[in-house]
Design an enzyme around this catalytic site. Structure first.
Site, PDB file in Angstrom:
ATOM      1  N   GLY A   1     -17.215  50.305 -20.942  1.00  0.00           N
ATOM      2  CA  GLY A   1     -17.515  51.382 -21.873  1.00  0.00           C
ATOM      3  C   GLY A   1     -18.126  50.904 -23.173  1.00  0.00           C
ATOM      4  N   CYS A   2     -18.333  49.601 -23.291  1.00  0.00           N
ATOM      5  CA  CYS A   2     -18.956  49.046 -24.486  1.00  0.00           C
ATOM      6  C   CYS A   2     -20.404  48.668 -24.162  1.00  0.00           C
ATOM      7  CB  CYS A   2     -18.203  47.800 -24.952  1.00  0.00           C
ATOM      8  SG  CYS A   2     -16.487  48.123 -25.427  1.00  0.00           S
ATOM      9  N   ALA A   3     -21.291  48.915 -25.098  1.00  0.00           N
ATOM     10  CA  ALA A   3     -22.695  48.576 -24.895  1.00  0.00           C
ATOM     11  C   ALA A   3     -22.883  47.067 -24.824  1.00  0.00           C
ATOM     12  CB  ALA A   3     -23.547  49.164 -26.009  1.00  0.00           C
TER      13      ALA A   3
END
Length: 136
Positions: A49-51
């Protein structure tokens, strides 16, 4: 509810005049963190969920929650440092009681992070909360 390290950070942010100074301070906090060993950068510690790439390694000893983390993005390393100030050295039972959105709001982060960074920050908080809940 926040620990003294986070309260110190809130005071520092109040002292800094503009967001650019605060942004630099967050990055400096990330630079000051020790790196994770490569052996800890595995799928089990990676936060989805983190870029950018983010790894969080929790530790619970004597019912006290701590974690270490790292990212390949400097601002995200800084956000990990901010979360460390918020959550580290808290009793496991208190981790779930921390209103991360409200506490981080005291720093004004919500107004100055991109949507992707905000989503990543929420994903890190969720991972911390899941870990604490499983240990409680």
């Amino acid at each position: 509810m926040a620990n003294p390290d986070f309260e110190d950070l809130v005071e520092t942010f109040e002292f800094l005049d503009d967001w650019e100074d605060r942004y630099r301070h967050v990055i400096d906090m990330g630079k000051a963190m020790p790196p994770l060993e490569e052996a800890l950068k595995v799928p089990a510690t990676k936060v989805d969920g983190c870029a950018s790439q983010v790894w969080l390694v929790p530790k619970i000893a004597d019912n006290v929650f701590t974690f270490r983390g790292e990212s390949d993005a400097m601002i995200v390393r800084g956000l990990i440092a901010v979360l460390s100030a918020l959550y580290n050295d808290q009793p496991v039972s208190d981790v779930m009681k921390i209103d991360a959105a409200a506490e981080l709001g005291r720093l004004g982060l919500n107004d100055h992070l991109s949507a992707q960074r905000s989503n990543g920050l929420r994903a890190m908080v969720e991972r911390i909360r899941e870990t604490a809940a499983a240990a409680a």
